[in-house]
Write a protein that holds these residues in place. Structure first.
Motif, PDB file in Angstrom:
ATOM      1  N   VAL A 120       5.045  32.548  69.500  1.00 28.24           N
ATOM      2  CA  VAL A 120       6.138  33.190  68.759  1.00 28.24           C
ATOM      3  C   VAL A 120       6.494  32.300  67.580  1.00 28.24           C
ATOM      4  O   VAL A 120       6.745  31.106  67.751  1.00 28.24           O
ATOM      5  N   GLU A 121       6.510  32.877  66.379  1.00 28.99           N
ATOM      6  CA  GLU A 121       6.946  32.122  65.199  1.00 28.99           C
ATOM      7  C   GLU A 121       8.431  32.387  64.982  1.00 28.99           C
ATOM      8  O   GLU A 121       8.865  33.542  65.030  1.00 28.99           O
ATOM      9  N   VAL A 122       9.181  31.335  64.742  1.00 36.55           N
ATOM     10  CA  VAL A 122      10.618  31.506  64.471  1.00 36.55           C
ATOM     11  C   VAL A 122      10.845  31.162  63.006  1.00 36.55           C
ATOM     12  O   VAL A 122      10.542  30.051  62.571  1.00 36.55           O
ATOM     13  N   ARG A 123      11.371  32.122  62.263  1.00 36.24           N
ATOM     14  CA  ARG A 123      11.525  31.938  60.813  1.00 36.24           C
ATOM     15  C   ARG A 123      12.980  32.079  60.379  1.00 36.24           C
ATOM     16  O   ARG A 123      13.748  32.837  60.975  1.00 36.24           O
ATOM     17  N   SER A 124      13.335  31.344  59.330  1.00 36.59           N
ATOM     18  CA  SER A 124      14.687  31.421  58.773  1.00 36.59           C
ATOM     19  C   SER A 124      14.930  32.803  58.184  1.00 36.59           C
ATOM     20  O   SER A 124      14.097  33.307  57.418  1.00 36.59           O
ATOM     21  N   PRO A 125      16.072  33.410  58.495  1.00 38.75           N
ATOM     22  CA  PRO A 125      16.367  34.702  57.863  1.00 38.75           C
ATOM     23  C   PRO A 125      16.679  34.572  56.380  1.00 38.75           C
ATOM     24  O   PRO A 125      16.713  35.563  55.665  1.00 38.75           O
ATOM     25  N   TYR A 126      16.865  33.325  55.903  1.00 35.61           N
ATOM     26  CA  TYR A 126      17.226  33.149  54.497  1.00 35.61           C
ATOM     27  C   TYR A 126      16.007  33.283  53.586  1.00 35.61           C
ATOM     28  O   TYR A 126      16.009  34.069  52.643  1.00 35.61           O
ATOM     29  N   ASP A 127      14.955  32.505  53.906  1.00 36.44           N
ATOM     30  CA  ASP A 127      13.796  32.489  53.007  1.00 36.44           C
ATOM     31  C   ASP A 127      12.477  32.628  53.753  1.00 36.44           C
ATOM     32  O   ASP A 127      11.411  32.440  53.164  1.00 36.44           O
ATOM     33  N   GLY A 128      12.539  32.935  55.039  1.00 37.38           N
ATOM     34  CA  GLY A 128      11.309  33.123  55.803  1.00 37.38           C
ATOM     35  C   GLY A 128      10.600  31.821  56.146  1.00 37.38           C
ATOM     36  O   GLY A 128       9.501  31.839  56.716  1.00 37.38           O
ATOM     37  N   ALA A 129      11.225  30.676  55.824  1.00 36.70           N
ATOM     38  CA  ALA A 129      10.573  29.390  56.139  1.00 36.70           C
ATOM     39  C   ALA A 129      10.393  29.256  57.645  1.00 36.70           C
ATOM     40  O   ALA A 129      11.266  29.675  58.425  1.00 36.70           O
ATOM     41  N   LEU A 130       9.266  28.669  58.033  1.00 37.63           N
ATOM     42  CA  LEU A 130       8.967  28.518  59.456  1.00 37.63           C
ATOM     43  C   LEU A 130       9.876  27.439  60.050  1.00 37.63           C
ATOM     44  O   LEU A 130       9.824  26.278  59.641  1.00 37.63           O
ATOM     45  N   ALA A 131      10.683  27.840  61.033  1.00 42.84           N
ATOM     46  CA  ALA A 131      11.561  26.857  61.697  1.00 42.84           C
ATOM     47  C   ALA A 131      10.809  26.168  62.829  1.00 42.84           C
ATOM     48  O   ALA A 131      11.133  25.040  63.203  1.00 42.84           O
ATOM     49  N   GLY A 132       9.823  26.835  63.372  1.00 47.48           N
ATOM     50  CA  GLY A 132       9.044  26.271  64.476  1.00 47.48           C
ATOM     51  C   GLY A 132       8.323  27.384  65.205  1.00 47.48           C
ATOM     52  O   GLY A 132       8.505  28.572  64.894  1.00 47.48           O
ATOM     53  N   THR A 133       7.505  26.976  66.155  1.00 48.98           N
ATOM     54  CA  THR A 133       6.828  27.979  66.980  1.00 48.98           C
ATOM     55  C   THR A 133       7.065  27.636  68.444  1.00 48.98           C
ATOM     56  O   THR A 133       7.245  26.480  68.807  1.00 48.98           O
ATOM     57  N   THR A 134       7.061  28.672  69.259  1.00 47.79           N
ATOM     58  CA  THR A 134       7.114  28.485  70.706  1.00 47.79           C
ATOM     59  C   THR A 134       6.248  29.581  71.306  1.00 47.79           C
ATOM     60  O   THR A 134       5.439  30.193  70.593  1.00 47.79           O
ATOM     61  N   SER A 135       6.378  29.820  72.585  1.00 51.82           N
ATOM     62  CA  SER A 135       5.596  30.911  73.179  1.00 51.82           C
ATOM     63  C   SER A 135       6.440  31.592  74.239  1.00 51.82           C
ATOM     64  O   SER A 135       7.378  30.990  74.794  1.00 51.82           O
ATOM     65  N   ASN A 136       6.119  32.852  74.502  1.00 55.18           N
ATOM     66  CA  ASN A 136       6.820  33.591  75.555  1.00 55.18           C
ATOM     67  C   ASN A 136       6.285  33.171  76.911  1.00 55.18           C
ATOM     68  O   ASN A 136       5.078  32.962  77.088  1.00 55.18           O
ATOM     69  N   ALA A 137       7.186  33.063  77.870  1.00 57.94           N
ATOM     70  CA  ALA A 137       6.770  32.703  79.229  1.00 57.94           C
ATOM     71  C   ALA A 137       5.900  33.817  79.809  1.00 57.94           C
ATOM     72  O   ALA A 137       6.183  35.008  79.614  1.00 57.94           O
ATOM     73  N   THR A 138       4.864  33.421  80.530  1.00 61.80           N
ATOM     74  CA  THR A 138       3.994  34.409  81.175  1.00 61.80           C
ATOM     75  C   THR A 138       4.695  34.976  82.409  1.00 61.80           C
ATOM     76  O   THR A 138       5.676  34.398  82.906  1.00 61.80           O
ATOM     77  N   ALA A 139       4.137  36.074  82.939  1.00 67.75           N
ATOM     78  CA  ALA A 139       4.714  36.673  84.155  1.00 67.75           C
ATOM     79  C   ALA A 139       4.684  35.660  85.298  1.00 67.75           C
ATOM     80  O   ALA A 139       5.644  35.564  86.084  1.00 67.75           O
ATOM     81  N   GLN A 140       3.607  34.865  85.367  1.00 70.12           N
ATOM     82  CA  GLN A 140       3.511  33.866  86.447  1.00 70.12           C
ATOM     83  C   GLN A 140       4.593  32.793  86.276  1.00 70.12           C
ATOM     84  O   GLN A 140       5.199  32.351  87.263  1.00 70.12           O
ATOM     85  N   ASP A 141       4.841  32.391  85.036  1.00 66.71           N
ATOM     86  CA  ASP A 141       5.857  31.361  84.808  1.00 66.71           C
ATOM     87  C   ASP A 141       7.266  31.890  85.109  1.00 66.71           C
ATOM     88  O   ASP A 141       8.116  31.169  85.637  1.00 66.71           O
ATOM     89  N   VAL A 142       7.501  33.149  84.765  1.00 67.76           N
ATOM     90  CA  VAL A 142       8.803  33.749  85.080  1.00 67.76           C
ATOM     91  C   VAL A 142       8.985  33.743  86.606  1.00 67.76           C
ATOM     92  O   VAL A 142      10.045  33.354  87.126  1.00 67.76           O
ATOM     93  N   GLU A 143       7.952  34.129  87.310  1.00 64.59           N
ATOM     94  CA  GLU A 143       8.026  34.153  88.773  1.00 64.59           C
ATOM     95  C   GLU A 143       8.278  32.732  89.311  1.00 64.59           C
ATOM     96  O   GLU A 143       9.111  32.539  90.199  1.00 64.59           O
ATOM     97  N   ARG A 144       7.570  31.744  88.748  1.00 67.51           N
ATOM     98  CA  ARG A 144       7.759  30.358  89.209  1.00 67.51           C
ATOM     99  C   ARG A 144       9.193  29.902  88.983  1.00 67.51           C
ATOM    100  O   ARG A 144       9.794  29.244  89.825  1.00 67.51           O
ATOM    101  N   ALA A 145       9.743  30.251  87.828  1.00 71.48           N
ATOM    102  CA  ALA A 145      11.122  29.828  87.505  1.00 71.48           C
ATOM    103  C   ALA A 145      12.107  30.426  88.511  1.00 71.48           C
ATOM    104  O   ALA A 145      12.986  29.729  89.041  1.00 71.48           O
TER     105      ALA A 145
END
Ligand code: NAD
Length: 473
Positions: A18-43
């Protein structure tokens, strides 16, 4: 490298980037990833497994962990504030304020974790209970699913996480999709503590997955802050769960004829109608001005609004930055246009540049326009002349929301009257409705929600009482 998410206290990543971008100028604030179904279950499974152990963890250990988080947030304040600004477009000055509040929220929770206790109750007030005594103990209701909004991506996450840890309730936190990065940074600080693995997870997931999580029977408490439609959808789905709803508002301020410093009131109204682009659930939206003060306050509000700096959120002098996305700014624009078409007077503002909507002051707005009736969640304030304070009170109450109201008066009897008469969770006397101290009970009536946050209130809400009656004493 993608910012990891946190499953049962462990840093984790997936291929669903997942790319996270500033709503002001679209600059990339960082990237992360969505948790998988297995990770959600583990949590979820880990949280359920550790619930009993976590509830028995000594108060000093929970308090020490919370204290650590508070201190680390303070040490890393500038970095954290910059990240809030990068991902949400919140002006840096307000991001700094949010970090300072989160430091305080965790510190209060650290202190409350040591104080929070049950009570001893005498029962011998009735002859049938002579010689009996009750010990009233509070224990966690169980694992908390925390769902947070984008507008305070750190401090409203803190209001979910800190009270849960303070009472010994495991928490699975789902941050808002637009602003996951600062919640994940908070995860990296939680990972430095000795809290048991499983007692906390921070998992970015799409809304459909969050919807499924809501129904998971291993998560008996759902603590939601966000919009009414989503919140009430959750309540409808799980009416038997313990659901806390912190929803929207269209907060009002009343300026009474006895208030002397009209320019100060106007400056506070201008600032807190527009701060973080009006994207606060207690942003000043409706202002009722007594006829004796209307002209002076209206003129001063417009003058103060015109002085606000609009633009790049990283600039420390910026007061008003972008809304969370361009669609939000277009919605605000259409609501202002609707009011003007219905006869409202545009005193200043009314323009849009991408996701930035200019701070806007309206007068003479028909009461059925959306800028009065709905939650604007944008930098728009509506000024209305009233003939009496009574009329102002009626108008404040003429709303389906009821979060907080502000009352500019020095008349203590009027303050008490307002507290009884206004259908809101809190009345702020001598200031705008946007004031919130993080330890005070906070929440709404009517469609602004159910349940209260504020560290102690949330701890009470996340626990239930168990009575132990002792006989023969
Ligand atoms: P939102 O309702 O769109 O989203 C809130 C959270 O719910 C997000 O994490 C989102 O991903 C999640 N969500 C969305 N659909 C879901 C579903 N079907 N099941 C489970 N989770 C789901 O709100 P937002 O736009 O992020 O925040 C703005 C709103 O929050 C405003 O209405 C504002 O007034 C309100 N708010 C209230 C308070 C308060 O304390 N009362 C504080 C801040 C914001």
């Amino acid at each position: 490298m993608n910012t990891p998410y946190w499953v049962a206290g462990q840093a984790t990543s997936s291929a669903d980037v997942v790319e996270v971008r500033s709503p002001y100028d679209g600059a990339l604030a960082g990237t992360t990833s969505n948790a998988t179904a297995q990770d959600v279950e583990r949590a979820v499974a880990a949280a359920a497994d550790v619930a009993e152990e976590f509830a028995s963890l000594p108060a000093h250990a929970r308090s020490a962990a919370l204290d650590h988080v508070s201190r680390r947030l303070a040490e890393r304040a500038e970095e954290v504030a910059a990240l809030i600004t990068a991902e949400s477009g919140k002006p840096l000055k307000w991001s700094r304020m949010e970090v300072a509040r989160a430091v305080s929220t965790f510190r209060w929770a650290a202190e409350e974790a040591r104080r929070f206790s049950g009570e001893l109750q005498r029962l011998d007030t009735d002859p049938a209970a002579t010689g009996r005594l009750a010990l009233v103990r509070r224990s966690p209701r169980g694992v908390v699913l925390g769902i947070a909004p984008f507008n305070f991506p750190l401090n409203l996450v803190a209001h979910k996480v800190a009270p849960a840890i303070a009472v010994g309730a495991p928490i699975v936190l789902k941050p808002a999709p637009a602003t996951p990065l600062v919640a994940l940074l908070l995860g990296s600080i939680l990972a430095e503590t000795d809290l048991p693995a499983g007692s906390w997870s921070v998992i970015p997931v799409p809304n459909e997955v969050a919807g499924e999580l809501v129904a998971d029977p291993r998560l008996p408490v759902v603590s939601f802050t966000g919009s009414g439609p989503v919140g009430y959808g959750i309540l409808d789905r799980v009416p038997r769960k313990h659901v806390v709803l912190e929803l929207g508002g269209n907060a009002a301020a009343v300026v009474c004829p006895d208030w002397a410093d009209l320019d100060w009131a106007a400056q506070r109204i201008a600032t807190f109608a527009m701060y973080q682009g009006g994207q606060s659930c207690i942003s000043v939206q409706r202002v009722y001005l007594h006829a004796d003060v209307y002209d002076a306050v209206a003129e001063a509000v417009v003058a103060h609004v015109r002085k606000l700096g609009t633009g790049a959120p990283q600039d420390p002098s910026t007061d008003v930055g972008p809304l969370i996305n361009e669609a939000a700014a277009q919605r605000v624009e259409s609501w202002v246009d609707e009011a003007v078409a219905a006869g409202a007077t545009l005193l200043t503002g009314g323009t849009r540049d991408g996701a930035v909507y200019a701070p806007t002051v309206l007068a003479d707005v028909p009461a059925d326009c959306k800028v009065v009736d709905e939650e604007v969640f944008g930098p728009v304030v509506v000024l209305t002349r009233v003939a009496s304070v009574e009329e102002a009170f009626d108008k404040v109450n003429d709303s389906r929301f009821g979060l907080q109201a502000g009352l500019f008066t020095t008349d203590v009897r009027l303050a008490f009257k307002a507290s009884k008469r206004l259908a809101v969770g809190g009345v702020i006397v001598g200031d705008v409705p946007s004031f919130r101290a993080d330890q005070m009970p906070y929440g709404g009536v009517k469609e602004s929600g159910t349940g209260r946050e504020g560290v102690h209130a949330a701890m009470t809400d996340l626990t239930e009482e168990h009575v132990l009656v002792l006989t023969g004493l």
